[in-house]
Design a protein around this motif. Structure first.
Motif, short mmCIF file in Angstrom:
data_model
loop_
_atom_site.label_atom_id
_atom_site.label_comp_id
_atom_site.label_asym_id
_atom_site.label_seq_id
_atom_site.Cartn_x
_atom_site.Cartn_y
_atom_site.Cartn_z
N ALA A 98 -4.67 -3.35 -10.40
CA ALA A 98 -3.95 -4.42 -9.50
C ALA A 98 -4.54 -5.01 -8.35
CB ALA A 98 -2.69 -3.89 -9.15
N HIS A 99 -4.81 -3.80 -7.17
CA HIS A 99 -5.54 -4.38 -6.06
C HIS A 99 -6.83 -4.76 -6.35
CE1 HIS A 99 -2.16 -3.95 -3.38
NE2 HIS A 99 -2.06 -2.77 -3.25
N GLY A 100 -7.53 -4.03 -7.40
CA GLY A 100 -8.98 -4.47 -7.18
C GLY A 100 -9.22 -5.91 -7.76
N SER A 228 -12.02 1.15 -2.63
CA SER A 228 -12.51 -0.19 -3.24
C SER A 228 -11.32 -1.18 -3.27
CB SER A 228 -12.94 -0.23 -4.73
OG SER A 228 -14.48 0.57 -4.59
N SER A 229 -10.23 -0.65 -4.08
CA SER A 229 -9.10 -1.90 -4.25
C SER A 229 -8.46 -2.27 -3.14
CB SER A 229 -8.22 -1.26 -5.26
OG SER A 229 -8.84 -0.98 -6.46
N VAL A 230 -8.34 -1.24 -2.03
CA VAL A 230 -7.60 -1.48 -0.79
C VAL A 230 -8.66 -1.86 0.37
CG1 VAL A 230 -5.88 -0.66 1.01
CG2 VAL A 230 -5.72 -0.28 -1.45
N VAL A 231 -9.31 -0.98 0.96
CA VAL A 231 -10.33 -0.90 1.81
C VAL A 231 -11.28 -2.02 1.65
CG1 VAL A 231 -12.07 0.13 3.60
CG2 VAL A 231 -9.91 1.17 3.07
N VAL A 520 8.59 -0.92 15.59
CA VAL A 520 7.99 -0.84 14.47
C VAL A 520 6.81 -1.88 14.37
CG1 VAL A 520 8.19 -1.32 11.89
CG2 VAL A 520 9.73 0.11 13.10
N TRP A 521 5.54 -1.72 13.97
CA TRP A 521 4.56 -2.43 14.20
C TRP A 521 4.02 -3.28 12.73
CZ3 TRP A 521 0.62 0.94 17.63
CH2 TRP A 521 1.45 0.94 18.79
N HIS A 522 4.32 -4.62 12.71
CA HIS A 522 3.95 -5.17 11.36
C HIS A 522 2.47 -5.33 11.27
CE1 HIS A 522 3.40 -8.89 8.99
NE2 HIS A 522 4.45 -8.47 8.03
N MET A 523 1.81 -4.95 10.16
CA MET A 523 0.53 -4.87 9.94
C MET A 523 0.07 -6.06 8.79
SD MET A 523 -1.23 -1.13 10.82
CE MET A 523 -1.62 -0.92 12.37
N GLY A 524 0.96 -6.55 8.24
CA GLY A 524 0.61 -7.44 6.86
C GLY A 524 1.19 -7.03 5.73
N GLU A 525 0.22 -7.44 4.88
CA GLU A 525 0.71 -7.16 3.47
C GLU A 525 0.47 -5.71 2.90
OE1 GLU A 525 -1.88 -8.34 0.43
OE2 GLU A 525 -3.31 -9.52 1.62
N CYS A 526 0.60 -5.49 1.72
CA CYS A 526 0.52 -3.88 1.27
C CYS A 526 -0.90 -3.64 1.22
CB CYS A 526 1.03 -3.80 -0.10
SG CYS A 526 0.57 -5.16 -1.37
N LEU A 527 -1.80 -4.69 0.95
CA LEU A 527 -3.28 -4.26 1.24
C LEU A 527 -3.60 -3.59 2.60
CD1 LEU A 527 -5.82 -4.96 -0.85
CD2 LEU A 527 -6.31 -6.85 0.44
#
Length: 666
Positions: A98-100, A228-231, A520-527
């Motif tokens: 999915a992420h890849g 791979s898929s995330v970083v 709480v620090w918002h860092m973006g999307e699930c990736l």
């Protein structure tokens, strides 16, 4: 067997969900006879106990087989341990894919921008330089484009390597101590494609019959998912679109405006969304919108497309996570719904049909019956047409604006500001480096740091677990990072504002209030779990301590899908505990359960903790942090604050209503 009929109903959600806009929309949709995910969840009860336990096997057509005391093995001889392990491996492999898959699209776009085949600027030169140095390919004589092209090829090779060799992203980015652990366990991945391929192979009929060997492949897939898929995907995004920029935005349904062409972007793939943002800001389409009677064009974020575009480009209003998408559609105020990949429930089409909202799908991987398809093709041969496709899509929204049915528009007033766009780079700049942050941790002003993430699951009251965990953590001086679907609840409920510190302990206030930072620090999307893991690695490097010794953790209270398994594994493999309110489907095997819950303490230095009570779950995190702090010889943190943010906000709201009423009476 797992107990049945213990999950909350839609009525429970209406009674207990923390967001008033959700309650309003559920009542409104019920009155209108419109079905929601919560109605469909109720209709599924009682849930299949074999599925909940993970003991149902459908991998071949001799079954499906289910494990009972009377039939302890399937037709092929597979027992509960093997069946549960195989099911979990297939889940994990699906998360890698999915992420890849969406990451590959960005990697191809970065390559095209670098070699000039795509008319895309590279907006993250600082990320290109930093990554090139990590990969050992930096050269002052090379242009940004040359280095970006080399980075794209490394990322693509790690993603789809077939000839075994070093996983370059992992070896460049992962802590040396962890790499040695993974080598000793023989779980280093060859490449994401290979590990998914191998996962499907060994779980096929009559292949791998050893549950322990299957479990090792789960860990390999976990590493492929992480690196791979995330970083890898996150690196490509930051190189192409630049690092997040901090900003203050309005959130929740009350932020929807009615005098604008309203376009929602829903999904995970940023390439076409970036082009849509560009098109919607262009004078040509703005003039067409004004000619249609609208004041402007506004973009709204659903799920991760909203988070990603917001962090990179600003000017996107975050509204809802995947589970709240149908509620958002039912406002009748959205003219166009642009859906790409993942966490786009087919049920949105039924809701859109009740209103004037047009739906456009933009990926060959994800079509919806009844939606118009304006998309990149299967071969990505038309990536260079992104701007043309984006203009066609935005025009669909302008056309739909004139069809909006005023009598069907219902927009709750609930609205909240939030601060977004945190990255490791801008956090370190704010604090003046890692050392001041580390001093806050050592002194106990910050008890620890939790990455609070995960999609939503109707097995617990919608968004309640995330909110309760967050407010309990910050009351105990635990700093929280967040991204993805979980972040919406925290954005909407005031956790991502400096004012949210009123629900925090004295230490967190002392550390963050002088810098006007939220708890709480918002860092973006699930990736952007990649940002959280990079932040954790930064703390580890500054302290000289390995990750498993530090007061750091990940919590996905309401996790629900395959990517959630991969996300938890990513941090577990780093040696950090994971904490959840939802039980994974492994109860049918005591061996696989032990493997996930506790056996990894010896091999990875981490365990999985599940507690259905979110307050107790948070307290278990706090207790774990205190043990780690004591082992490190760090100072004890202060006792928890007395109040909790939700209760404090409710008290303020009641006081405001009381004062407001007296003003009128006077």
């Amino acid at each position: 067997m797992t107990k049945k009929n213990t999950f909350p109903s839609k009525a429970d959600v209406i009674a207990s969900t923390p967001d008033p806009a959700v309650r309003e929309m559920l009542r409104h949709m019920e009155a209108a006879g419109i079905e929601t995910p919560f109605d469909r969840f109720d209709a599924q009860k009682p849930h299949c106990g074999f599925g909940l336990n993970g003991t149902c096997c459908k991998n071949c057509h001799m079954g499906p087989c289910r494990i009972t005391p009377k039939s302890p093995k399937g037709v092929c001889g597979a027992d509960a341990h093997l069946i549960v392990a195989r099911n979990m491996l297939r889940w994990t492999a699906a998360g890698v894919a999915a992420h890849g898959a969406r990451g590959r699209e960005v990697m191809l776009a970065l390559k095209g921008a670098a070699d000039g085949s795509l008319d895309l600027p590279i907006l993250g030169p600082e990320k290109v330089i930093a990554t090139a140095k990590s990969f050992g390919i930096h050269d002052e004589a090379k242009s940004i484009e040359e280095m970006a092209g080399e980075i794209a090829m490394i990322l693509l090779e790690d993603l789809c390597r077939t000839i075994p060799g070093p996983h370059k992203t992992l070896e460049a980015m992962a802590p040396a101590e962890r790499i040695q652990v993974w080598k000793d366990l023989d779980i280093l991945p060859i490449g994401a494609y290979h590990e998914v391929f191998e996962a499907l192979h060994r779980t096929g009929t009559g292949t791998d019959g050893d549950w322990r060997n299957v479990a090792d492949q789960i860990l390999r897939c976990g590493l492929a998912f992480a690196w791979s898929s995330v970083v890898g995907s996150a690196i490509a995004m930051d190189c192409l679109y630049g690092l997040p920029k901090r900003s203050r935005v309005s959130t929740n349904l009350g932020a929807i405006t009615l005098d604008s062409v309203n376009i929602a972007v829903h999904g995970h793939s940023p390439v076409l969304v970036a082009a849509i943002v560009k098109a919607a800001r262009g004078e040509t389409l703005l003039s067409e919108a004004r000619a249609a009677g609208a004041g402007t064009i506004k973009l709204y974020g659903i799920c991760c497309s909203g988070h990603s575009a917001l962090a990179k480009f600003g000017d996107i209003t975050p509204l809802a996570n995947a589970a709240g998408a149908e509620l958002t559609l039912a406002t009748g105020a959205l003219d166009l719904w642009v859906a790409d990949v993942q966490d786009v429930f087919p049920g949105i089409m039924d809701v859109a049909a009740c209103f004037h909202t047009r739906v456009v799908t933009t990926s060959d991987s994800a079509r919806l019956p009844g939606a118009e398809h304006i998309a990149f093709d299967h071969h990505h041969s038309n990536l260079d047409q992104a701007d043309i496709l984006a203009e066609r899509i935005v025009r669909r929204g302008i056309q739909a604006y004139g069809e909006r049915q005023a009598g069907k528009v219902f927009v709750p007033k609930a609205r909240m500001d939030a601060e977004v766009g945190f990255s490791v780079e801008n956090i370190l700049a704010t604090f003046g480096g890692a050392e001041p942050l580390l001093e806050h941790l050592k002194s106990g002003r910050i008890r620890g740091v939790v990455n609070l993430v995960g999609c939503n699951n109707p097995k617990v009251v919608y968004e309640e677990a995330i909110v309760r965990v967050a407010e309990e953590l910050i009351a105990h001086d635990v700093l929280a990072l967040t991204n993805g679907c979980a972040a919406f609840a925290l954005l909407k409920m005031g956790f991502c504002l400096p004012e949210g510190l009123e629900g925090s302990g004295p230490g967190l206030n002392a550390a963050l209030a002088p810098l006007n930072l939220p708890p709480v620090w918002h860092m973006g999307e699930c990736l952007d779990n990649a940002r959280a893991s990079a932040f954790f690695r930064t703390i580890s490097a500054a302290s000289g301590e390995s990750l498993p010794r530090l007061p750091l953790a990940v919590s996905s209270p309401e996790w629900s899908n395959e990517k959630g398994v991969g996300a938890a594994l990513s941090f577990r493999l780093l040696g950090l505990n994971s904490y959840h309110c939802i039980t994974p489907p492994v109860a049918g095997s005591d061996r696989v359960s032990d493997f996930f819950y506790q056996d990894t303490r010896e091999t990875l230095g981490s365990v999985m903790v599940v507690d259905q009570d979110p307050v107790q779950l948070a307290q278990r995190i706090v207790a774990d942090f205190d043990q780690r702090r004591e082992a490190l010889g760090w100072q004890s943190a202060a006792p928890a604050a007395n109040g909790r943010l939700s209760a404090l906000q409710e008290e303020k709201a009641h006081q405001f209503a009381h004062d407001h009423g007296h003003t009128h009476s006077h």
